[in-house]
Scaffold this motif. Structure first.
Motif, PDB file in Angstrom:
ATOM      1  N   ARG A 154      11.022  22.078  69.496  1.00  0.00           N
ATOM      2  CA  ARG A 154      12.145  22.020  68.565  1.00  0.00           C
ATOM      3  C   ARG A 154      12.920  20.721  68.776  1.00  0.00           C
ATOM      4  O   ARG A 154      12.740  20.028  69.771  1.00  0.00           O
ATOM      5  N   ARG A 155      13.806  20.459  67.841  1.00  0.00           N
ATOM      6  CA  ARG A 155      14.671  19.286  67.955  1.00  0.00           C
ATOM      7  C   ARG A 155      15.513  19.418  69.232  1.00  0.00           C
ATOM      8  O   ARG A 155      16.038  20.487  69.543  1.00  0.00           O
ATOM      9  N   GLY A 156      15.615  18.323  69.950  1.00  0.00           N
ATOM     10  CA  GLY A 156      16.386  18.322  71.185  1.00  0.00           C
ATOM     11  C   GLY A 156      15.576  18.645  72.420  1.00  0.00           C
ATOM     12  O   GLY A 156      16.092  18.535  73.542  1.00  0.00           O
ATOM     13  N   ASP A 157      14.311  19.021  72.264  1.00  0.00           N
ATOM     14  CA  ASP A 157      13.490  19.383  73.420  1.00  0.00           C
ATOM     15  C   ASP A 157      13.087  18.141  74.219  1.00  0.00           C
ATOM     16  O   ASP A 157      13.031  17.027  73.700  1.00  0.00           O
ATOM     17  N   ARG A 158      12.810  18.390  75.480  1.00  0.00           N
ATOM     18  CA  ARG A 158      12.275  17.353  76.369  1.00  0.00           C
ATOM     19  C   ARG A 158      10.807  17.669  76.615  1.00  0.00           C
ATOM     20  O   ARG A 158      10.455  18.778  77.047  1.00  0.00           O
ATOM     21  N   VAL A 159       9.932  16.693  76.344  1.00  0.00           N
ATOM     22  CA  VAL A 159       8.489  16.916  76.370  1.00  0.00           C
ATOM     23  C   VAL A 159       7.830  15.933  77.333  1.00  0.00           C
ATOM     24  O   VAL A 159       8.202  14.757  77.395  1.00  0.00           O
ATOM     25  N   LEU A 160       6.841  16.433  78.052  1.00  0.00           N
ATOM     26  CA  LEU A 160       5.999  15.589  78.901  1.00  0.00           C
ATOM     27  C   LEU A 160       4.608  15.552  78.292  1.00  0.00           C
ATOM     28  O   LEU A 160       3.958  16.595  78.131  1.00  0.00           O
ATOM     29  N   ASP A 161       4.146  14.352  77.935  1.00  0.00           N
ATOM     30  CA  ASP A 161       2.794  14.168  77.417  1.00  0.00           C
ATOM     31  C   ASP A 161       1.966  13.478  78.485  1.00  0.00           C
ATOM     32  O   ASP A 161       2.095  12.271  78.714  1.00  0.00           O
ATOM     33  N   LEU A 162       1.112  14.244  79.151  1.00  0.00           N
ATOM     34  CA  LEU A 162       0.282  13.724  80.230  1.00  0.00           C
ATOM     35  C   LEU A 162      -0.967  13.059  79.674  1.00  0.00           C
ATOM     36  O   LEU A 162      -1.458  13.438  78.605  1.00  0.00           O
ATOM     37  N   ALA A 163      -1.487  12.096  80.442  1.00  0.00           N
ATOM     38  CA  ALA A 163      -2.636  11.303  79.973  1.00  0.00           C
ATOM     39  C   ALA A 163      -2.345  10.781  78.579  1.00  0.00           C
ATOM     40  O   ALA A 163      -3.198  10.792  77.695  1.00  0.00           O
ATOM     41  N   GLY A 164      -1.107  10.323  78.387  1.00  0.00           N
ATOM     42  CA  GLY A 164      -0.615   9.956  77.065  1.00  0.00           C
ATOM     43  C   GLY A 164      -1.266   8.742  76.467  1.00  0.00           C
ATOM     44  O   GLY A 164      -1.160   8.510  75.269  1.00  0.00           O
ATOM     45  N   GLY A 165      -1.945   7.948  77.301  1.00  0.00           N
ATOM     46  CA  GLY A 165      -2.757   6.852  76.800  1.00  0.00           C
ATOM     47  C   GLY A 165      -2.046   5.964  75.804  1.00  0.00           C
ATOM     48  O   GLY A 165      -0.962   5.436  76.064  1.00  0.00           O
ATOM     49  N   THR A 166      -2.648   5.847  74.641  1.00  0.00           N
ATOM     50  CA  THR A 166      -2.137   4.914  73.642  1.00  0.00           C
ATOM     51  C   THR A 166      -1.043   5.515  72.773  1.00  0.00           C
ATOM     52  O   THR A 166      -0.618   4.885  71.796  1.00  0.00           O
ATOM     53  N   GLY A 167      -0.579   6.708  73.093  1.00  0.00           N
ATOM     54  CA  GLY A 167       0.631   7.226  72.469  1.00  0.00           C
ATOM     55  C   GLY A 167       0.453   8.044  71.207  1.00  0.00           C
ATOM     56  O   GLY A 167       1.441   8.348  70.531  1.00  0.00           O
ATOM     57  N   ASP A 168      -0.778   8.440  70.872  1.00  0.00           N
ATOM     58  CA  ASP A 168      -0.990   9.211  69.643  1.00  0.00           C
ATOM     59  C   ASP A 168      -0.165  10.487  69.612  1.00  0.00           C
ATOM     60  O   ASP A 168       0.520  10.792  68.624  1.00  0.00           O
ATOM     61  N   ILE A 169      -0.233  11.253  70.687  1.00  0.00           N
ATOM     62  CA  ILE A 169       0.464  12.545  70.731  1.00  0.00           C
ATOM     63  C   ILE A 169       1.972  12.329  70.799  1.00  0.00           C
ATOM     64  O   ILE A 169       2.747  13.000  70.096  1.00  0.00           O
ATOM     65  N   ALA A 170       2.410  11.402  71.621  1.00  0.00           N
ATOM     66  CA  ALA A 170       3.848  11.144  71.760  1.00  0.00           C
ATOM     67  C   ALA A 170       4.454  10.708  70.431  1.00  0.00           C
ATOM     68  O   ALA A 170       5.576  11.117  70.084  1.00  0.00           O
ATOM     69  N   LEU A 171       3.727   9.896  69.686  1.00  0.00           N
ATOM     70  CA  LEU A 171       4.231   9.423  68.396  1.00  0.00           C
ATOM     71  C   LEU A 171       4.393  10.583  67.416  1.00  0.00           C
ATOM     72  O   LEU A 171       5.395  10.661  66.692  1.00  0.00           O
ATOM     73  N   LEU A 172       3.435  11.498  67.411  1.00  0.00           N
ATOM     74  CA  LEU A 172       3.533  12.668  66.538  1.00  0.00           C
ATOM     75  C   LEU A 172       4.658  13.600  66.980  1.00  0.00           C
ATOM     76  O   LEU A 172       5.351  14.208  66.148  1.00  0.00           O
TER      77      LEU A 172
END
Length: 261
Positions: A72-90
Motif C-alpha cells: 500500500r501507499r506509505g509502505d517500506r519495501v525491500l527488493d532483494l537481488a534488485g539488479g537493474t531495478g525492474d521490480i523496484a521501479l514497478l
C-alpha cells in the motif's frame, strides 16, 4: 532429439562442504565469488538478454508479480537481488511518495546499473541502494511491510538462510514474495524448453553479450533450483504462514507467497 538437445545428467546432491554452481559441485566458499563473476559479466546487457531469452514475457511476469503483491501507499519495501531495478521501479508507483524502497543486491555492478537507470528515468526519490548478502541482511527485525526477490533466490548459496532473513525483517502481517524460474509441468513442452535453455540461450549470450558460459550457468541454475512444492516447504520451515504458489506459463516461472503471522 539429439544428445545436444538433452540437458546433461547430474550427480547426486552436494555434500555439506559443497554446493551447486549450475551442474557443477563447488566448495561453498567459492559459489558467491563465481556467481558474482557471472553477474558482473552480464550486468551491462542484462535487460537486453532478458528480453531476448524470454521474448519480452519477463516484463509481463514482473508486472503481475508486483500487481498482485500486498503493498500500500506509505509502505517500506525491500527488493532483494534488485539488479537493474525492474521490480523496484514497478513498486515505486504503488508505495507512492510516502513509501520507500530499498533496492538490494550482492553484486555492485548490477546495483550500479539499477541506480543509473533510476536516475536516467528521473526516479531519484524514495529509493535506497544497498549492497548486501541476502543470507545476512543488515536490518533490524520487523523493518519492512513487503520483501520481494525476483529471479535471484536460485543464485543464493544458502537459500534457507535467505528465507529466514526475509522472515526476520518482515513486520508482523507482512508479505514475502518470490518470483523464480521453476519446474515446467507440461510434459509436451519440456523438450522444447530444454532445447531453448541449453542450445539457444548460450548462443544468444555469445552473440549479444559475448559470454556463452554465463548463460549456460543461468540455464543450469534453473534446473538446480527447488521445484514448486519443495520451495513452498522451505518457506514454511523458515517460519512463513499461508504459503502458496502460482505457476505462470506452464510452470516456467512460479510466484511464491508467504506471510509473517
Amino acid at each position: 532429439m539429439s544428445d545436444a538437445q538433452t540437458p546433461p545428467q547430474t550427480p547426486p546432491g552436494p555434500s555439506a562442504e559443497t554446493t551447486h554452481f549450475g551442474f557443477r559441485d563447488v566448495p561453498v566458499a567459492q559459489k558467491q565469488k563465481l556467481v558474482a563473476e557471472v553477474f558482473s559479466s552480464v550486468a551491462g546487457k542484462y535487460d537486453l538478454m532478458n528480453d531476448l531469452m524470454s521474448m519480452g514475457i519477463h516484463r509481463i511476469w514482473k508486472r503481475y508479480f508486483v500487481g498482485t503483491a500486498q503493498v500500500r501507499r506509505g509502505d517500506r519495501v525491500l527488493d532483494l537481488a534488485g539488479g537493474t531495478g525492474d521490480i523496484a521501479l514497478l513498486l515505486r508507483d504503488r508505495v507512492g511518495d510516502t513509501g520507500s524502497i530499498v533496492l538490494g543486491d550482492i553484486n555492485g555492478a548490477m546495483l550500479r546499473v539499477g541506480r543509473d537507470r533510476m536516475t536516467d528515468k528521473g526516479k531519484v526519490g524514495g529509493f535506497e541502494y544497498v549492497q548486501m548478502n541476502a543470507e545476512k541482511l543488515p536490518f533490524p527485525e520487523a523493518s519492512f511491510d513487503l520483501v520481494t526477490i525476483a529471479f535471484g533466490l536460485r543464485n543464493v548459496t544458502d537459500k534457507d538462510a535467505a528465507l529466514r532473513e526475509m522472515f526476520r525483517v518482515l513486520k508482523p502481517g507482512g508479505q514475502a514474495r518470490v518470483l523464480e524460474f521453476s519446474e515446467v509441468k507440461a510434459d509436451w513442452f519440456k523438450p522444447i524448453y530444454d532445447f531453448h535453455s541449453f542450445n539457444v540461450l548460450p548462443k544468444l549470450g555469445s552473440l549479444f553479450a559475448g559470454d556463452a558460459d554465463s548463460y549456460q550457468y543461468l540455464a543450469e541454475s534453473i534446473r538446480k533450483h527447488p521445484p514448486q512444492d519443495e520451495l513452498k516447504a522451505m518457506m514454511q520451515a523458515a517460519g512463513f504462514a499461508r504459503c502458496d504458489y502460482k505457476n505462470l506459463n506452464a510452470g516456467i516461472v512460479a510466484i511464491h507467497t508467504g506471510y509473517k503471522a
